[in-house]
Design an enzyme around this catalytic site. Structure first.
Site, mmCIF file in Angstrom:
data_model
loop_
_atom_site.group_PDB
_atom_site.id
_atom_site.type_symbol
_atom_site.label_atom_id
_atom_site.label_comp_id
_atom_site.label_asym_id
_atom_site.label_seq_id
_atom_site.Cartn_x
_atom_site.Cartn_y
_atom_site.Cartn_z
ATOM 1 N N GLU A 16 0.833 -1.211 0.000
ATOM 2 C CA GLU A 16 0.000 0.000 0.000
ATOM 3 C C GLU A 16 0.867 1.260 0.000
ATOM 4 O O GLU A 16 0.537 2.235 -0.668
ATOM 5 C CB GLU A 16 -0.947 0.016 1.209
ATOM 6 C CG GLU A 16 -2.077 -0.998 1.132
ATOM 7 C CD GLU A 16 -3.044 -0.747 -0.015
ATOM 8 O OE1 GLU A 16 -3.072 0.374 -0.541
ATOM 9 O OE2 GLU A 16 -3.750 -1.698 -0.410
ATOM 10 N N TYR A 99 -6.368 6.150 4.776
ATOM 11 C CA TYR A 99 -6.568 5.195 3.692
ATOM 12 C C TYR A 99 -5.793 3.897 3.956
ATOM 13 O O TYR A 99 -6.345 2.792 3.903
ATOM 14 C CB TYR A 99 -6.149 5.793 2.335
ATOM 15 C CG TYR A 99 -6.001 4.723 1.291
ATOM 16 C CD1 TYR A 99 -7.128 4.204 0.654
ATOM 17 C CD2 TYR A 99 -4.760 4.171 0.980
ATOM 18 C CE1 TYR A 99 -7.021 3.179 -0.266
ATOM 19 C CE2 TYR A 99 -4.637 3.143 0.074
ATOM 20 C CZ TYR A 99 -5.770 2.648 -0.555
ATOM 21 O OH TYR A 99 -5.656 1.628 -1.445
ATOM 22 N N ASP A 117 -9.911 5.378 -1.766
ATOM 23 C CA ASP A 117 -8.967 5.730 -2.821
ATOM 24 C C ASP A 117 -9.724 6.479 -3.927
ATOM 25 O O ASP A 117 -10.922 6.747 -3.805
ATOM 26 C CB ASP A 117 -8.239 4.480 -3.350
ATOM 27 C CG ASP A 117 -9.119 3.611 -4.234
ATOM 28 O OD1 ASP A 117 -10.362 3.813 -4.225
ATOM 29 O OD2 ASP A 117 -8.590 2.739 -4.926
#
Ligand code: SF4
Length: 335
Positions: A16, A99, A117
Site C-alpha cells: 500500500e 486510507y 482511494d
C-alpha cells in the site's frame, strides 16, 4: 492487483505504501525487491536508512521509505515485532494515513473500515451526486461518513472494499463509465440527474512551481568525486547528491568556480567543464529541472563533503535524475 490474496499485514502495508504514488506496473517490481531484501518487520527494523533508500531508489517520494523504517522500529519496540491489529494503533504509525490504515485493517483483519482511494471517491460521489470538489477534505469526510454507515451492514469488509475499488476501476471509470450496463444505475443519482460527466468535480489545479537545481559533479584525475547527503526538510531528504546551487541564473564555469569555493573546497589545476546534462523530474506540486555539470580538475585537496571513488558510487542512494545521469555517463555505475 497481484497482491490481492495477501493477508499478511506487513506485506499489505509495504504494498500500500509503494502504491500511494506509484502505478501498479512499476510498483510490483519494487514490492518484490523490498520483500526479498526485508522479508519481515524485525529485519526491516534493523536495516540502515541507506539500505532502505537504495531499494527505494527511483521510486520517488522518499519520505515513504524513511517512514517505513521508522514505523518498523516502533512496531519492533512497542508491539513485540507484531503488526498492531487495532485501527487507531495502525493509524498512529509514521507514514500511515486513514486510507492505508483502513486498507490494512480490512484486508488483513477484516475490520469494518472503508478505504477511500480515487476509485471509491469517484463511485460514491457519482452514486450520491455529490458535485463538490472531490479533493477537498470536507467532501472526503462526507463520503467517508456515508461509507461508514454502509459498512455496518457489510459481512466482509475486505470483499466490500475490494469490490468497490474494482467497480470503480472497471465499470464506473473516470471516462466513459459503463452506465448502460451498470447494475447500480437504477439508484445512481448522477445517472438519474444526467450529471455523470460532471462528477467527480475537481477545482482547477494551481500552477506548478519550477525549480532549477544545478549540480556540479567534480572529478579529479585520481577518480575522486564529491557527494553529500541531503539533510534538509525538502525533497529527497536522506539521499545523496553532488555539489548543489539552486538558482535560475545561467551557469558557466565562473558560477561553478564560485560554488566550489563557497563550499570551502580547494582544488589543484584548472577547472574544466567537460559536459552538461539536463534531466526533468515531475512531482505533484513542482517540476525539477536538474542541470548536471561534469567538471574535471587535477586534484581535490580539501573537501567538506564526502570524497569517494567513482567505483563506489553505486553504493549510495541518489535521486532519480542523478541516477539517470550516472547511468548515462559512467560505464561502471551499476544500479
Ligand atoms: S450508473 Fe454510471 S455513474 Fe452510476 S455507478 Fe453506474 S457506472 Fe457509475
Amino acid at each position: 492487483m497481484p497482491w490481492l490474496e495477501i493477508k499478511d499485514p506487513y506485506k499489505i502495508w509495504i504494498s500500500e505504501i509503494i502504491l500511494q504514488q506509484t502505478r501498479v506496473a512499476q510498483g510490483w517490481d519494487y514490492y518484490l525487491r523490498f520483500i526479498e531484501k526485508f522479508p519481515s518487520i524485525d529485519i526491516l527494523a534493523f536495516a540502515k536508512e541507506d539500505e532502505v533508500l537504495k531499494v527505494w531508489e527511483g521510486l520517488g517520494y522518499y519520505t515513504r521509505a524513511r517512514n517505513l523504517l521508522k514505523a518498523a522500529k516502533i512496531i519492533f519496540k512497542d508491539h513485540n515485532a507484531i503488526f498492531p491489529k487495532d485501527y487507531e494503533k495502525i493509524l498512529a504509525l509514521p507514514g500511515i494515513g486513514p486510507y492505508t490504515a483502513a486498507a490494512i485493517s480490512s484486508f488483513a483483519y477484516g475490520l469494518p473500515y472503508p478505504v477511500l482511494d480515487g476509485n471509491v471517491l469517484r463511485v460514491i460521489s457519482r452514486y450520491t451526486a455529490n458535485d463538490q470538489d472531490i479533493l477537498s477534505s470536507k467532501t472526503k469526510k462526507i463520503i467517508e461518513n456515508y461509507l461508514n454507515e454502509l459498512m455496518q451492514e457489510v459481512k466482509d469488509p475486505a470483499i466490500f472494499n475490494q469490490a468497490i475499488m474494482n467497480f470503480g476501476a472497471m465499470q464506473c471509470t473516470p471516462r466513459n463509465p459503463g452506465c448502460e450496463s451498470c447494475q447500480m444505475s437504477k439508484h445512481c443519482m448522477a445517472f438519474k440527474e444526467g450529471l455523470v460527466e460532471q462528477i467527480p468535480f475537481k477545482l482547477k489545479k494551481v500552477k506548478k512551481k519550477v525549480r532549477t537545481l544545478n549540480f556540479i559533479d567534480l572529478i579529479d584525475n585520481r577518480g575522486n568525486r564529491l557527494i553529500n547527503k541531503r539533510t534538509e526538510k525538502d525533497i529527497w531528504m536522506g539521499l545523496y547528491q553532488f555539489l548543489l546551487l539552486e538558482s535560475n541564473i545561467k551557469f558557466s564555469i565562473l558560477e561553478i568556480e564560485e560554488t566550489i569555493i563557497s563550499n570551502e573546497i580547494k582544488t589543484k589545476g584548472k577547472l574544466t567543464l567537460v559536459k552538461q546534462n539536463e534531466y526533468r523530474h515531475e512531482l505533484t506540486h513542482q517540476t525539477i529541472k536538474g542541470k548536471i555539470f561534469t567538471v574535471r580538475c587535477k586534484e581535490i585537496i580539501n573537501a567538506g563533503p564526502k570524497m569517494i571513488k567513482t567505483n563506489s558510487l553505486s553504493g549510495y542512494p541518489f535521486p532519480k535524475l542523478l541516477d539517470l545521469y550516472l547511468q548515462d555517463n559512467h560505464d561502471n555505475y551499476d544500479k
